[in-house]
Design an enzyme around this catalytic site. Structure first.
Site, PDB file in Angstrom:
ATOM      1  N   SER A  41       2.414  -2.820   6.813  1.00 12.66           N
ATOM      2  CA  SER A  41       2.522  -2.117   5.330  1.00 12.66           C
ATOM      3  C   SER A  41       2.344  -0.428   5.834  1.00 12.66           C
ATOM      4  O   SER A  41       1.237  -0.100   5.685  1.00 12.66           O
ATOM      5  CB  SER A  41       1.916  -2.563   4.208  1.00 12.66           C
ATOM      6  OG  SER A  41       0.318  -2.290   4.480  1.00 12.66           O
ATOM      7  N   HIS A 148       1.095  -9.349   4.209  1.00 13.28           N
ATOM      8  CA  HIS A 148       0.235 -10.020   5.213  1.00 13.28           C
ATOM      9  C   HIS A 148       0.462 -11.555   5.073  1.00 13.28           C
ATOM     10  O   HIS A 148      -0.157 -11.984   6.047  1.00 13.28           O
ATOM     11  CB  HIS A 148      -1.104  -9.483   5.320  1.00 13.28           C
ATOM     12  CG  HIS A 148      -1.023  -8.117   5.872  1.00 13.28           C
ATOM     13  ND1 HIS A 148      -2.306  -7.459   5.840  1.00 13.28           N
ATOM     14  CD2 HIS A 148      -0.181  -7.253   6.423  1.00 13.28           C
ATOM     15  CE1 HIS A 148      -2.173  -6.125   6.370  1.00 13.28           C
ATOM     16  NE2 HIS A 148      -0.891  -5.836   6.575  1.00 13.28           N
ATOM     17  N   GLU A 158      -5.563  -7.182   0.511  1.00 11.29           N
ATOM     18  CA  GLU A 158      -6.733  -7.373   1.237  1.00 11.29           C
ATOM     19  C   GLU A 158      -8.005  -7.695   0.282  1.00 11.29           C
ATOM     20  O   GLU A 158      -8.343  -6.712  -0.503  1.00 11.29           O
ATOM     21  CB  GLU A 158      -6.765  -6.488   2.463  1.00 11.29           C
ATOM     22  CG  GLU A 158      -6.000  -6.388   3.536  1.00 11.29           C
ATOM     23  CD  GLU A 158      -6.013  -5.068   4.446  1.00 11.29           C
ATOM     24  OE1 GLU A 158      -7.144  -4.592   4.786  1.00 11.29           O
ATOM     25  OE2 GLU A 158      -5.026  -4.849   4.755  1.00 11.29           O
ATOM     26  N   GLU A 201      -3.944 -11.167   9.134  1.00 12.89           N
ATOM     27  CA  GLU A 201      -5.208 -10.612   9.553  1.00 12.89           C
ATOM     28  C   GLU A 201      -6.470 -11.688   9.570  1.00 12.89           C
ATOM     29  O   GLU A 201      -7.599 -11.233   9.588  1.00 12.89           O
ATOM     30  CB  GLU A 201      -5.791  -9.306   8.704  1.00 12.89           C
ATOM     31  CG  GLU A 201      -4.822  -8.170   9.060  1.00 12.89           C
ATOM     32  CD  GLU A 201      -5.254  -7.040   8.187  1.00 12.89           C
ATOM     33  OE1 GLU A 201      -5.914  -7.051   7.222  1.00 12.89           O
ATOM     34  OE2 GLU A 201      -4.777  -5.880   8.557  1.00 12.89           O
ATOM     35  N   ASP A 237      -8.216  -3.744  -0.465  1.00 15.86           N
ATOM     36  CA  ASP A 237      -6.832  -2.899  -0.020  1.00 15.86           C
ATOM     37  C   ASP A 237      -5.598  -3.309  -0.775  1.00 15.86           C
ATOM     38  O   ASP A 237      -5.126  -4.364  -0.623  1.00 15.86           O
ATOM     39  CB  ASP A 237      -6.905  -2.799   1.432  1.00 15.86           C
ATOM     40  CG  ASP A 237      -5.613  -2.069   1.843  1.00 15.86           C
ATOM     41  OD1 ASP A 237      -5.222  -1.294   1.152  1.00 15.86           O
ATOM     42  OD2 ASP A 237      -5.227  -1.966   3.020  1.00 15.86           O
ATOM     43  N   GLU A 282      -9.015   0.593  -1.378  1.00 23.73           N
ATOM     44  CA  GLU A 282      -8.071   1.179  -0.848  1.00 23.73           C
ATOM     45  C   GLU A 282      -6.750   1.113  -1.102  1.00 23.73           C
ATOM     46  O   GLU A 282      -6.299   0.425  -1.784  1.00 23.73           O
ATOM     47  CB  GLU A 282      -8.148   0.498   0.792  1.00 23.73           C
ATOM     48  CG  GLU A 282      -7.253   1.303   1.991  1.00 23.73           C
ATOM     49  CD  GLU A 282      -7.452   0.490   3.214  1.00 23.73           C
ATOM     50  OE1 GLU A 282      -8.495  -0.339   3.326  1.00 23.73           O
ATOM     51  OE2 GLU A 282      -6.527   0.456   3.840  1.00 23.73           O
ATOM     52  N   ASP A 308      -5.216   5.372   2.760  1.00 23.00           N
ATOM     53  CA  ASP A 308      -4.746   4.858   4.119  1.00 23.00           C
ATOM     54  C   ASP A 308      -3.144   5.466   4.218  1.00 23.00           C
ATOM     55  O   ASP A 308      -3.044   6.422   4.907  1.00 23.00           O
ATOM     56  CB  ASP A 308      -4.506   3.360   4.009  1.00 23.00           C
ATOM     57  CG  ASP A 308      -4.012   2.502   5.337  1.00 23.00           C
ATOM     58  OD1 ASP A 308      -3.649   3.312   6.167  1.00 23.00           O
ATOM     59  OD2 ASP A 308      -3.655   1.567   5.167  1.00 23.00           O
ATOM     60  N   LYS A 333      -6.643   5.083  11.730  1.00 20.23           N
ATOM     61  CA  LYS A 333      -5.936   4.156  12.331  1.00 20.23           C
ATOM     62  C   LYS A 333      -5.188   4.994  13.342  1.00 20.23           C
ATOM     63  O   LYS A 333      -4.111   5.908  13.168  1.00 20.23           O
ATOM     64  CB  LYS A 333      -4.771   3.558  11.758  1.00 20.23           C
ATOM     65  CG  LYS A 333      -5.055   2.439  10.568  1.00 20.23           C
ATOM     66  CD  LYS A 333      -4.022   2.060   9.707  1.00 20.23           C
ATOM     67  CE  LYS A 333      -4.165   0.734   8.859  1.00 20.23           C
ATOM     68  NZ  LYS A 333      -3.541   0.641   8.005  1.00 20.23           N
ATOM     69  N   HIS A 361      -8.344  -1.457  12.182  1.00 17.91           N
ATOM     70  CA  HIS A 361      -7.054  -2.463  12.983  1.00 17.91           C
ATOM     71  C   HIS A 361      -5.815  -2.226  12.226  1.00 17.91           C
ATOM     72  O   HIS A 361      -5.599  -1.716  11.354  1.00 17.91           O
ATOM     73  CB  HIS A 361      -7.626  -3.790  13.257  1.00 17.91           C
ATOM     74  CG  HIS A 361      -7.609  -4.448  11.924  1.00 17.91           C
ATOM     75  ND1 HIS A 361      -7.840  -5.978  11.746  1.00 17.91           N
ATOM     76  CD2 HIS A 361      -7.694  -4.147  10.564  1.00 17.91           C
ATOM     77  CE1 HIS A 361      -7.960  -6.066  10.560  1.00 17.91           C
ATOM     78  NE2 HIS A 361      -7.691  -4.874   9.748  1.00 17.91           N
ATOM     79  N   ARG A 362      -4.741  -2.825  12.694  1.00 21.24           N
ATOM     80  CA  ARG A 362      -3.437  -2.944  12.260  1.00 21.24           C
ATOM     81  C   ARG A 362      -3.333  -4.534  11.886  1.00 21.24           C
ATOM     82  O   ARG A 362      -3.971  -5.295  12.475  1.00 21.24           O
ATOM     83  CB  ARG A 362      -2.452  -2.293  12.865  1.00 21.24           C
ATOM     84  CG  ARG A 362      -2.407  -0.942  13.519  1.00 21.24           C
ATOM     85  CD  ARG A 362      -2.251   0.198  12.427  1.00 21.24           C
ATOM     86  NE  ARG A 362      -1.334  -0.019  11.364  1.00 21.24           N
ATOM     87  CZ  ARG A 362      -0.491   0.766  10.774  1.00 21.24           C
ATOM     88  NH1 ARG A 362      -0.468   2.013  11.500  1.00 21.24           N
ATOM     89  NH2 ARG A 362       0.077   0.707   9.445  1.00 21.24           N
ATOM     90  N   SER A 363      -2.300  -4.567  11.135  1.00 24.39           N
ATOM     91  CA  SER A 363      -1.930  -6.381  10.955  1.00 24.39           C
ATOM     92  C   SER A 363      -1.673  -7.006  12.139  1.00 24.39           C
ATOM     93  O   SER A 363      -1.972  -8.058  12.423  1.00 24.39           O
ATOM     94  CB  SER A 363      -1.114  -6.476   9.673  1.00 24.39           C
ATOM     95  OG  SER A 363       0.125  -5.653   9.854  1.00 24.39           O
ATOM     96  N   LYS A 384     -12.753  -1.502   9.861  1.00 21.50           N
ATOM     97  CA  LYS A 384     -12.038  -2.605   9.234  1.00 21.50           C
ATOM     98  C   LYS A 384     -11.227  -3.214  10.292  1.00 21.50           C
ATOM     99  O   LYS A 384     -10.312  -2.793  10.697  1.00 21.50           O
ATOM    100  CB  LYS A 384     -11.102  -2.180   8.188  1.00 21.50           C
ATOM    101  CG  LYS A 384     -10.651  -3.283   7.438  1.00 21.50           C
ATOM    102  CD  LYS A 384      -9.763  -2.393   6.092  1.00 21.50           C
ATOM    103  CE  LYS A 384      -8.515  -2.137   6.570  1.00 21.50           C
ATOM    104  NZ  LYS A 384      -7.473  -2.150   5.449  1.00 21.50           N
TER     105      LYS A 384
HETATM  106  P1  PGA Z   1      -0.778  -2.818   8.075  1.00 26.07           P
HETATM  107  O1  PGA Z   1      -1.731  -2.643   7.139  1.00 26.07           O
HETATM  108  O2  PGA Z   1      -1.489  -2.649   9.703  1.00 26.07           O
HETATM  109  O3  PGA Z   1       0.161  -3.915   8.097  1.00 26.07           O
HETATM  110  O4  PGA Z   1       0.058  -1.368   8.223  1.00 26.07           O
HETATM  111  C1  PGA Z   1      -2.987  -2.618   6.927  1.00 26.07           C
HETATM  112  C2  PGA Z   1      -3.494  -1.806   6.096  1.00 26.07           C
HETATM  113  O5  PGA Z   1      -2.768  -1.553   4.997  1.00 26.07           O
HETATM  114  O6  PGA Z   1      -4.550  -1.365   5.948  1.00 26.07           O
HETATM  115 ZN    ZN Z   2      -4.455  -0.043   4.040  1.00 25.75          ZN
END
Ligand code: PGA
Ligand code: ZN
Length: 415
Positions: A41, A148, A158, A201, A237, A282, A308, A333, A361-363, A384
């Site tokens: 995302s 996710h 999330e 995740e 989130d 978030e 984010d 990130k 992190h990322r997914s 996170k």
């Molecule tokens: P992503 O999403 O790592 O899939 O982009 C994580 C988030 O939105 O925090």
């Molecule tokens: Zn996010």
């Protein structure tokens, strides 16, 4: 002398089974390695993770265009190195060599330098950022939905647990694990036939509504908090870009039967925050609407309202949102900007503006744990990085190892 003596790349797989770049580097023969994560995302203003040909082309570019320029040079620290990488790329968004290539090169070289010097990564980062090393509070994803997870899971992405006053980092990590475990028991009872499947995740992905999911997480956090004597807050989130329907301009939560315009969604989120005493929210609105963030902040003054996709780890966007009063926290990130140096500028903008930087992190992740070193060495108040799953627990376990070095009770606070 600390000369760069080797630099090469390969394609490996991330936690979702997608291809990603891994870079291996050496400084005076001491080796370092780093791979890049992947988001699903993603914010519209993130840099390009790869050149058009994907990770394979990135590896080729690294061999032909990047390595020849760097091998033989003195390792100059990440600030200068990342500026050299931006010059080699020559575009404003890393679309030539790829942000993931640049980030993996930067971290691999820093790791090689760390091996050469016999000094931990977080310590080298802290020397460059002039921050006092300290441990971030872990924001743990215990339930996942949206992009996710599969069809039927709640639309909000999330559901997060956040230990607020842990005595040690180990206690904080354990608190999130216990919330995850307790939540599994609660969901087993409440959702008949749910085989405890998980999202990208590592959070449970049950076929229930947003509010039923949030209730279950609040119950789990409360029960574990009481048992451990730790205050455990709950956050969300929303990843609002994923639930926004452009054509009707509505935020859509089918599980709740809700199709809300901007004002309606604002009231809904504020009510949710109040009802669940949310400590963290978030991306509650789409990234083109910082004014909605600012309006929400006035209604939930005690909650961290975090950007984010809204700010994508970019200093100028964070500064702009801080001026507008849109956020009091920002997700950090590194691969959104493809650079440790630009990541630090984003963290620094938060710290100067009195906002909470949250390393994330990322997914799609790898088992690398450098994110924990970045959080410790750059002054992030939160991290996170998920609760369970090898690629998530790798970051938590690294925090415990760093805690052994700097003192496990040096956990940062958010208030
Ligand atoms: P992503 O999403 O790592 O899939 O982009 C994580 C988030 O939105 O925090
Ligand atoms: Zn996010």
């Amino acid at each position: 002398m600390a000369r760069i003596t080797a630099l090469s790349g390969r394609v490996v797989f991330d936690s979702r089974g997608d291809k990603t770049i891994e870079v291996e580097a050496a400084v005076e023969g001491a080796v370092g390695r780093a791979a890049a994560p992947a988001g699903k995302s993603r914010g519209k203003r993130e840099v390009e993770p790869y050149p058009p040909g994907g990770p394979e082309e990135a590896v080729k570019i690294l061999k032909e265009r990047v390595a020849p320029k760097l091998i033989g040079q003195e390792y100059p620290g990440f600030t200068k190195l990342d500026q050299m990488l931006m010059e080699i790329d020559g575009t404003p968004n890393f679309s030539s060599i790829g942000g993931n290539t640049a980030l993996a090169v930067s971290v691999a070289l820093l790791s090689a330098y760390s091996a050469h010097r016999g000094e931990p990564l977080y310590s080298l980062i802290a020397q460059e950022t002039k921050q006092e090393p300290g441990l971030p509070l872990p924001l743990g994803n215990v339930l996942g939905g949206g992009k996710h997870a599969g069809e039927g899971a709640p639309e909000i992405q999330e559901y997060l647990a956040l230990p607020l006053n842990p005595r040690t980092v180990s206690e904080a990590v354990e608190a999130n694990i216990r919330v995850h475990r307790t939540l599994g028991k609660i969901l087993s009872k409440k959702v008949s036939g749910f085989p405890l499947g998980k999202g990208d995740e590592g959070g449970y992905a049950p076929p229930i509504s947003v509010e039923a999911a949030l209730d279950a997480v609040v119950e789990a956090a409360q029960s574990v908090g009481d048992a451990m004597g730790v205050k455990i807050g709950v956050g969300l989130d929303v990843a609002a870009g994923s639930i926004y329907d452009e054509s009707s301009k509505r935020y859509v939560l089918k599980s709740q039967g809700l199709y809300l315009d901007r004002e309606g969604f604002l009231s809904y989120i504020a009510e949710l925050a109040d009802k669940a005493s949310l400590v963290y929210l978030e991306d509650p609105f789409i990234e083109d609407d910082p004014e909605a963030f600012a309006a929400l902040r006035k209604q939930v003054p005690k909650t961290l309202v975090c950007g984010d996709d809204l700010v994508v780890t970019r200093r100028e966007l964070i500064e702009d949102c801080l001026r507008r009063g849109a956020i009091n926290a920002a997700i950090i990130k590194p691969n959104q900007v493809g650079s440790l140096y630009l990541t630090w500028l984003a963290v620094d903008a938060c710290l100067r503006g009195g906002a909470v930087p949250a390393a994330s992190h990322r997914s799609g992740e790898t088992t690398d744990a450098y994110l924990s070193h970045i959080a410790v060495g750059m002054g992030c108040r939160l991290i996170k990085s998920g609760v369970l799953g090898g690629e998530r627990i790798a970051k938590a376990n690294e925090l415990l190892r760093i805690g052994e070095k700097i003192g496990g009770s040096r956990v940062r606070r958010i208030s």
